[in-house]
Write an enzyme that holds these catalytic residues in place. Sequence first.
Site, PDB file in Angstrom:
ATOM      1  CD  GLN A 181     -75.711 -30.999   4.771  1.00 20.66           C
ATOM      2  OE1 GLN A 181     -76.058 -32.154   4.515  1.00 20.66           O
ATOM      3  NE2 GLN A 181     -74.445 -30.677   4.968  1.00 20.66           N
ATOM      4  CB  SER A 201     -71.777 -27.293  -1.883  1.00 20.14           C
ATOM      5  OG  SER A 201     -70.459 -27.790  -1.934  1.00 20.14           O
ATOM      6  CB  ALA A 202     -70.285 -30.123  -6.617  1.00 14.54           C
ATOM      7  CB  CYS A 328     -61.393 -29.982  18.865  1.00 17.38           C
ATOM      8  SG  CYS A 328     -61.700 -31.627  19.447  1.00 17.38           S
TER       9      CYS A 328
HETATM   10  C1  LIG Z   1     -70.938 -27.916   3.622  1.00 18.43           C
HETATM   11  C2  LIG Z   1     -71.833 -26.760   3.840  1.00 18.43           C
HETATM   12  C3  LIG Z   1     -71.477 -25.476   3.398  1.00 18.43           C
HETATM   13  C4  LIG Z   1     -70.137 -25.165   2.780  1.00 18.43           C
HETATM   14  O1  LIG Z   1     -70.019 -25.705   1.503  1.00 18.43           O
HETATM   15  P1  LIG Z   1     -68.575 -25.773   0.790  1.00 18.43           P
HETATM   16  O2  LIG Z   1     -68.905 -26.091  -0.628  1.00 18.43           O
HETATM   17  O3  LIG Z   1     -67.837 -26.855   1.484  1.00 18.43           O
HETATM   18  O4  LIG Z   1     -67.936 -24.438   0.948  1.00 18.43           O
HETATM   19  C5  LIG Z   1     -72.373 -24.453   3.588  1.00 18.43           C
HETATM   20  N1  LIG Z   1     -73.570 -24.667   4.166  1.00 18.43           N
HETATM   21  C6  LIG Z   1     -73.946 -25.878   4.594  1.00 18.43           C
HETATM   22  C7  LIG Z   1     -75.283 -26.052   5.220  1.00 18.43           C
HETATM   23  C8  LIG Z   1     -73.094 -26.959   4.448  1.00 18.43           C
HETATM   24  O5  LIG Z   1     -73.469 -28.160   4.900  1.00 18.43           O
END
Ligand SMILES: *Cc1c(COP(=O)(O)O)cnc(C)c1O
Length: 405
Positions: A181, A201-202, A328
């Site tokens: 994030q 993550s992309a 949920c």
């Molecule tokens: C979205 C997220 C992930 C997982 O990432 P993916 O690429 O969807 O597997 C891991 N950690 C955090 C803090 C995220 O927000």
Amino acid sequence: MKFPIYLDYHATTPVDPEVLKAMMPYFTEVFGNAASRNHEYGWTAEAAIENARAQVASLIGAVDKEIIFTSGATESDNLALVGVAEMYREKGNHIITSPIEHKAILDACQFLESKGFEITYLPVDSYGRVSPEDVRAAITPKTILVSVMFANNEIGTLNPIEAIGKVCKEKGVLFHTDAVQAIGKIPVDVQKMGIDLLSLSAHKIYGPKGIGALYIRRKNPRVRLSPMIHGGGHERGMRSGTLNVPGIIGLGKAMEISGRTMVEESARLNRLREKLWDGIRAKLDEVYLNGHPTERLPNNLNVSFAYVEGESLMMGMKELAVSSGSACTSSSLEPSYVLKKIGVGEDLAHTSIRFGLGRFTTDEEIDYAIEKVVSTVTKLRELSPLYEMAKEGVDLKNVQWTANH
Ligand SMILES: *Cc1c(COP(=O)(O)O)cnc(C)c1O
């Protein structure tokens, strides 16, 4: 305006048109296998991969060789935790983390516990922050890894990563952070912050889904990992499998754009977020901010609305694509474990809304969102006897409730 208004950028983001454009040739024209060493098709793909690797490394202050491509941050988190745990098992079996990490960390920790590892879940304060001194106190001679997230995906709180990194360096313990994030929102520098492993993550930064990376430090110290996927020895043996060339090009481009636009974009998101929060607070009382007031992501607002019912609130705002503080599960409505751990009561947790702003959020959309939230909450409270009693000065904590059986 396009409805519902997308305010869930922590969950995922649309692919930036510039990213898509960069990816396109790699589906059809430049389709070579980056591992094909015998011809032009392979060489071209490999050169593009190496360019993307440099783009990823550059944004976090790393060296190209320290970046491994994965299928996303869930895999990166698993590889960091399980890979270190297996590799350093001789040294110790103790890992330190926090109870409000993403499930990719918490579930990997649970798996490791079943394999005989000991996990310490450090307490977090009412904002969701881990204290560097608590990290120091929890480290034992058996500790092999500390994993603390950079920014929380629900409440947006930033951890004191540089201070935690410093403690880990002093104690000679590896430090991993899930920076999904934070990337593209705030500056991240693995050198300055003493980070040894970092997940990203992309699809959280306007790249495609299903592609991510793990930064693995090569010097001071050189981090070693046991691979989880075997076969072919791609990515220096740490993550086998034919590389997702278009995805990797997309990730690289998304990182490059983030580096170029971050300062301006974060300032804009911060302004829009403050506008949203000010707009809500100006018209509604009994609203509570979850997470840190200043040490937080510029695009995150998480608010609890007292005296409304969570489900009715969500139902009343269908024009807004937001996330609620209730998860949920199969049978019941569970309040978010993150809100629970920072001490938000169950009732308030159910009325919590996470607003996630992003690159394509407009002023017009925020104006609409303010109006929608205010009118929905106002309407629900008009129907709430509890709100009425509270407004009349009745101390609800001391009311003797009787039930008619
Ligand atoms: C979205 C997220 C992930 C997982 O990432 P993916 O690429 O969807 O597997 C891991 N950690 C955090 C803090 C995220 O927000």
